[in-house]
Motif scaffolding. Structure first.
Motif, mmCIF file in Angstrom:
data_model
loop_
_atom_site.group_PDB
_atom_site.id
_atom_site.type_symbol
_atom_site.label_atom_id
_atom_site.label_comp_id
_atom_site.label_asym_id
_atom_site.label_seq_id
_atom_site.Cartn_x
_atom_site.Cartn_y
_atom_site.Cartn_z
ATOM 1 N N PHE A 1 0.857 -1.299 -0.104
ATOM 2 C CA PHE A 1 0.119 0.087 0.043
ATOM 3 C C PHE A 1 0.789 1.144 0.118
ATOM 4 O O PHE A 1 1.045 2.083 0.913
ATOM 5 C CB PHE A 1 -0.841 0.079 1.258
ATOM 6 N N PRO A 2 1.636 1.674 -1.172
ATOM 7 C CA PRO A 2 2.312 2.900 -1.052
ATOM 8 C C PRO A 2 1.593 3.830 -0.830
ATOM 9 O O PRO A 2 0.549 4.167 -1.605
ATOM 10 C CB PRO A 2 2.858 2.673 -2.552
ATOM 11 N N PRO A 3 2.141 4.946 -0.041
ATOM 12 C CA PRO A 3 1.267 6.055 0.442
ATOM 13 C C PRO A 3 1.223 7.280 -0.539
ATOM 14 O O PRO A 3 0.564 8.116 -0.347
ATOM 15 C CB PRO A 3 1.711 6.383 1.743
ATOM 16 N N ASP A 4 2.559 7.177 -1.312
ATOM 17 C CA ASP A 4 2.517 8.222 -2.376
ATOM 18 C C ASP A 4 3.253 8.033 -3.982
ATOM 19 O O ASP A 4 3.663 6.605 -4.036
ATOM 20 C CB ASP A 4 3.155 9.674 -1.719
ATOM 21 N N ALA A 5 3.381 8.920 -4.623
ATOM 22 C CA ALA A 5 4.032 8.510 -6.132
ATOM 23 C C ALA A 5 5.451 7.875 -5.789
ATOM 24 O O ALA A 5 5.855 6.803 -6.540
ATOM 25 C CB ALA A 5 3.978 9.694 -6.801
ATOM 26 N N ASN A 6 6.255 8.511 -4.795
ATOM 27 C CA ASN A 6 7.598 8.115 -4.854
ATOM 28 C C ASN A 6 7.736 6.617 -4.019
ATOM 29 O O ASN A 6 8.583 5.917 -4.437
ATOM 30 C CB ASN A 6 8.405 9.161 -3.926
ATOM 31 N N THR A 7 6.938 6.433 -3.167
ATOM 32 C CA THR A 7 7.008 4.845 -2.464
ATOM 33 C C THR A 7 6.457 4.176 -3.522
ATOM 34 O O THR A 7 6.794 2.851 -3.519
ATOM 35 C CB THR A 7 6.178 4.922 -1.347
ATOM 36 N N PHE A 8 5.598 4.385 -4.304
ATOM 37 C CA PHE A 8 4.818 3.376 -5.326
ATOM 38 C C PHE A 8 6.017 3.085 -6.540
ATOM 39 O O PHE A 8 6.238 2.131 -7.017
ATOM 40 C CB PHE A 8 3.757 4.088 -6.193
ATOM 41 N N LEU A 9 6.883 4.219 -7.099
ATOM 42 C CA LEU A 9 7.716 3.914 -7.840
ATOM 43 C C LEU A 9 8.985 2.869 -7.356
ATOM 44 O O LEU A 9 9.200 2.007 -7.791
ATOM 45 C CB LEU A 9 8.631 5.145 -8.318
ATOM 46 N N SER A 10 9.226 2.953 -5.885
ATOM 47 C CA SER A 10 10.048 2.203 -5.474
ATOM 48 C C SER A 10 9.384 0.725 -5.505
ATOM 49 O O SER A 10 10.358 -0.321 -5.630
ATOM 50 C CB SER A 10 10.425 2.639 -3.847
ATOM 51 N N THR A 11 8.203 0.834 -4.976
ATOM 52 C CA THR A 11 7.512 -0.605 -4.776
ATOM 53 C C THR A 11 7.448 -1.304 -6.231
ATOM 54 O O THR A 11 7.626 -2.495 -6.360
ATOM 55 C CB THR A 11 6.203 -0.443 -4.241
ATOM 56 N N ILE A 12 7.127 -0.709 -7.373
ATOM 57 C CA ILE A 12 6.806 -1.374 -8.581
ATOM 58 C C ILE A 12 8.187 -1.595 -9.120
ATOM 59 O O ILE A 12 8.166 -2.830 -9.730
ATOM 60 C CB ILE A 12 6.037 -0.507 -9.488
ATOM 61 N N SER A 13 9.119 -1.016 -8.812
ATOM 62 C CA SER A 13 10.465 -1.154 -9.408
ATOM 63 C C SER A 13 10.989 -2.582 -8.660
ATOM 64 O O SER A 13 11.670 -3.539 -9.333
ATOM 65 C CB SER A 13 11.313 -0.214 -8.915
ATOM 66 N N HIS A 14 10.693 -2.642 -7.282
ATOM 67 C CA HIS A 14 11.092 -4.128 -6.420
ATOM 68 C C HIS A 14 10.208 -5.173 -7.119
ATOM 69 O O HIS A 14 10.616 -6.343 -7.461
ATOM 70 C CB HIS A 14 10.707 -3.781 -5.226
ATOM 71 N N CYS A 15 8.782 -5.018 -7.329
ATOM 72 C CA CYS A 15 7.892 -6.037 -7.724
ATOM 73 C C CYS A 15 8.507 -6.751 -9.058
ATOM 74 O O CYS A 15 8.304 -7.901 -9.305
ATOM 75 C CB CYS A 15 6.477 -5.599 -7.616
ATOM 76 N N LEU A 16 8.744 -5.776 -9.934
ATOM 77 C CA LEU A 16 9.160 -6.198 -11.426
ATOM 78 C C LEU A 16 10.331 -6.942 -11.132
ATOM 79 O O LEU A 16 10.700 -7.713 -12.243
ATOM 80 C CB LEU A 16 9.148 -5.144 -12.181
ATOM 81 N N ARG A 17 11.212 -6.893 -10.123
ATOM 82 C CA ARG A 17 12.491 -7.749 -10.017
ATOM 83 C C ARG A 17 11.915 -9.102 -9.341
ATOM 84 O O ARG A 17 13.264 -9.933 -9.572
ATOM 85 C CB ARG A 17 13.526 -6.623 -9.344
ATOM 86 N N SER A 18 11.163 -9.137 -8.974
ATOM 87 C CA SER A 18 11.091 -10.115 -7.755
ATOM 88 C C SER A 18 10.455 -11.379 -8.680
ATOM 89 O O SER A 18 10.178 -11.212 -9.831
ATOM 90 C CB SER A 18 10.007 -9.835 -6.825
ATOM 91 N N LYS A 19 10.602 -12.474 -7.995
ATOM 92 C CA LYS A 19 10.413 -13.862 -8.668
ATOM 93 C C LYS A 19 9.504 -14.666 -7.908
ATOM 94 O O LYS A 19 9.575 -14.790 -6.485
ATOM 95 C CB LYS A 19 11.711 -14.566 -8.911
#
Length: 805
Positions: free
Chosen positions: A571-589
């Motif tokens: 649940f990213p609370p703002d745009a910057n945390t969402f960018l960090s989160t999706i970058s992590h998710c796209l690298r995850s397996k």
């Protein structure tokens, strides 16, 4: 009369001619004269595979019928589905020939999920079972293990699943084989996926839509699906719709879908010659369409081949028993001889059935398939159970730095606009391994920056055809999910953004996939794959304009219910945390990742560095909204969800202005799994010490949560707290204003402040003295605000201005 058993007659014969007005819709082929050795090989393959499939259902001993069967040879529980197996084995044998003769790269996706006996039999014959499971070697010992352990606690189940080599589609819930197949061929230009669609599965809504999938495939960049509709007339206990349609009806249907149909099975004595001709023709049609597109002269609205295969239900099995018809009726769908262990007539029928395949001609003395059978096994990882697109295809994305896309702390930005910009750059960097699958909501969800360098891949539109495109937009969540699964399981990375309320449409598909992935992770030969990634936006908090039907966060709970090793919810609370989160998710397996966020402009709470640290920790103190950076609080306020978290921040401002003697710690949680009690064994769960340091369980805590109450309460069960209260979505909504949605669900800033005062009053004497006064004033604020909304039809001006602390 009640309880009376009525035997069903043979189904009526299909028309022997096709009316002239549909003559042009049906492809008519001359039968292919197979070479003598190939003809022998495919027929022996079918006999051997049918024998093994039938034996799996019945035998616990004497697997090659080296003596007469006895009741002791029969399993105590007869589990499995026979009726579809002969047709699946027929196709498998011919796909082997096709791969060898045309040097094809092919996968076999099977819609009739309970056809596992057939697929296991053919995988054993081609040597794929022994390649990945040494105990299933191609000899008597390995065959005995395969047959006797089938549908037992130590063997394979009766449905196709991730443990089967070459499999990318789970059996069970029907309707998704075709869309998974199309997902697999995207960006795989050399791949053909042969997909068997059973006539029972063809009745499902997702399958009906999936026939349109070619309209999203550009043959210049992607492979092809060869659909085979297996019409055998019956489901588990009823006729099928397709089984009751004659050739002219099916021809008209599939021509309208955009296919060229060819029919196989009118002459079962010549079915091999018919099927060989149909498959050779289909490969030629596929290559013609692809050659035109790849040569710069694409065919507008190309027609694609489809094979309609008619075989009797339970073909080659027992014809009848006790005067009841078996072959060609629903009685052969599962176990045709259910009393073989206790009924002499059925045991004798089983003996006659199995020996009719003449196993002595199919297996050597050592139990190995004879040379004719092995002669049509494709080589060099071309065998259907060993294709590299299943086993060795995952490559990580070329990463893009998200930090330059961040907004300045203290400003406002739509998280989805920021994410759209990142996805645009990622697609440029990964032009053949990243796609978005969206149900016609990208622009509405503010993700339209993805179109800066790509387009929608829709081939039936004159303005976008033959131009490729990384975005598939189709108004079917089932299609998006199926495409996503096929694309991911063949090594690429996909994203599924959706309105929050409609992701629930694919709830069970997601669960089925997660089960598939669990078993894949437990199979040593399966390699890592990308996580599947959902972006849930247009949430209930901002669906006030579309009304109550669009206000539904239930998909969150569906993901939370998965095993801890499978699920991640953010649940990213703002745009910057969402960018960090999706970058992590796209690298995850190997995970199911769900990211929940807002598309509305919202305050930026963190710098890029702070955002990354916050996300890596899973949450933390919002110091600017806390008193003295959160030291020694009287109450802890926790926000989970972008809009919900904003209400907590504003509540903190209200409290600081109205009750300055109250000490507050404000916390945001972006990774909800950190809350899980340590005995729930989630790898992200905070240790007891870390949890206590952050949430101060010795003081009252109020959680303001985006989803349903049972979710947050379940996660926190087992965590210590002196006093804990909750705000969450309580199924209240309408066509109203955004802030009224907060009010009616009791998660507004005023409700948060009331809970804070009541909690803090337990510790802080000064707050207790003013409790009634403060709570009464906040309750008046609620009433006053609701009156304003009802009177003006809008929220009070400045409602969503970020407070200054």
């Amino acid at each position: 009369m009640p309880g009376e058993v009525i035997d069903r007659p043979n189904p009526p014969a299909l028309p022997s001619h096709i009316p002239d007005y549909v003559d042009g819709l049906i492809v008519k082929l001359e039968k292919t004269k197979l070479k003598d050795d190939v003809d022998v090989a495919v027929k022996k393959w079918q006999r051997a595979a049918n024998y093994i499939a039938a034996a799996m259902i019945f035998l616990k001993d004497n697997v090659l019928i080296e003596r007469d069967l006895t009741p002791e040879d029969i399993k105590p529980r007869l589990l499995g589905h026979w009726g579809t197996c002969p047709g699946l084995n027929l196709v498998y044998s011919h796909l082997n020939r096709l791969i060898i003769e045309h040097d094809l790269n092919m996968l076999y996706v099977v819609g009739p999920g309970h056809g596992a006996p057939a697929i296991l039999a053919s995988l054993w014959l081609e040597g794929s079972m022994e390649k990945f499971y040494s105990k299933y070697s191609r000899n008597t010992e390995g065959l005995t293990a395969l047959i006797t352990k089938f549908s037992t606690p130590t063997g394979f189940p009766s449905h196709i699943n991730a443990e089967l080599p070459g499999c990318i589609h789970e059996g069970g819930e029907l309707g998704y084989a075709l869309s998974v197949s199309f997902g697999a061929i995207m960006d795989n230009p050399d791949l053909i996926v042969t997909c068997i669609v059973g006539d029972g599965e063809a009745e499902s809504g997702p399958t009906a839509t999936a026939w349109h999938s070619y309209k999203f495939i550009d043959p210049a960049e992607s492979g092809a699906v060869l659909p085979i509709v297996h019409v055998n007339g019956f489901k588990i206990s009823e006729r099928t719709i397709y089984g009751c349609m004659d050739d002219r009806e099916l021809a008209a249907l599939f021509t309208g879908y955009g296919y060229k149909p060819v029919f196989v099975g009118k002459d079962m004595d010549a079915v091999d010659a018919e099927l060989a001709a149909a498959m050779d023709w289909a490969v030629g049609e596929i290559k013609n369409n692809q050659k035109a597109a790849r040569g710069g002269n694409p065919i507008t609205k190309p027609q694609w081949p489809v094979i309609i295969l008619r075989t009797p239900k339970g073909w080659t099995g027992p014809k009848e028993i006790h005067g009841h018809i078996l072959e060609g009726s629903f009685e052969s769908h599962q176990v045709p001889l259910p009393k073989a262990k206790t009924d002499k007539e059925e045991l004798a029928a089983l003996q006659s059935w199995l020996t009719a395949y003449k196993p002595e001609e199919l297996f050597t003395e050592a139990g190995e398939p004879v040379d004719e059978i092995k002669s049509i096994v494709p080589k060099d990882k071309k065998a259907l159970g060993q294709n590299v697109h299943v086993n060795e295809s995952y490559k990580p994305l070329t990463d893009v730095d998200w930090r330059p896309l961040c907004a300045e702390k203290g400003k406002e930005e739509s998280p989805m606009k920021a994410v759209g910009s990142l996805l645009d750059k990622l697609m440029v960097a990964n032009p053949k391994s990243l796609r978005l699958f969206s149900p016609d909501e990208l622009c509405s969800n503010k993700l339209d920056a993805v179109f800066d360098h790509t387009g929608r891949n829709f081939q039936w539109d004159q303005y976008s055809q033959n131009q490729g495109g990384r975005v598939i937009e189709t108004l079917s969540e089932h299609q998006c999910q199926g495409f996503l699964q096929g694309y991911t399981l063949t090594g690429r990375v996909g994203i599924f953004p959706s309105y929050e309320s409609f992701l629930g449409i694919v709830h069970t598909m997601m669960v089925q996939y997660s089960k598939f992935n669990k078993m894949a992770r437990e199979s040593e030969w399966r390699k890592d794959i990308s996580s599947i990634n959902y972006i849930e936006t247009s949430t209930w908090t901002r669906q006030e304009h579309n009304g109550f039907s669009h206000q539904n966060p239930s998909f969150i709970g569906a993901v939370l219910n998965l095993k801890p090793t499978a699920a991640r919810v953010y649940f990213p609370p703002d745009a910057n945390t969402f960018l960090s989160t999706i970058s992590h998710c796209l690298r995850s397996k190997n995970y199911v990742n769900l990211m929940v966020g807002t598309k509305s402009p919202s305050p930026i709470l963190f710098t890029p560095e702070e955002a990354d640290a916050h996300c890596q920790a899973g949450g933390g103190i919002i110091k600017q909204a806390s008193t003295e950076d959160g030291l020694n609080p009287d109450v802890v306020l926790v926000g989970i969800g972008a809009e919900i978290n904003f209400e907590v921040i504003v509540a903190a401002k209200i409290l600081q202005e109205r009750c300055p003697e109250l000490r507050i710690r404000v916390i945001n949680v972006t990774d909800i799994m950190i809350l899980s009690a340590t005995d729930n064994t989630h790898p992200h769960a905070l240790s007891d010490d870390a949890y206590a340091a952050l949430f101060c369980p010795e003081v009252p805590v109020h959680f303001n949560y985006h989803g349903y109450g049972q979710e947050i309460k379940g996660l926190l069960f087992g965590r210590p707290h002196k006093r804990i209260t909750f705000g969450y979505y309580i199924e209240e909504g309408s066509t109203t204003t955004p802030f009224d949605m907060m009010l009616v669900n009791k998660v507004s800033r005023f409700h948060v402040a009331i809970n804070a005062i009541k909690g803090a009053a337990l510790k802080n004497e000064k707050v207790r003295l003013r409790q009634h006064e403060l709570v009464t004033a906040l309750e008046r604020d609620i009433k006053k605000t609701q009156d304003y909304v009802r009177g003006h039809g809008t929220d009070v001006e400045g409602t969503y201005d970020m407070p200054k602390f």
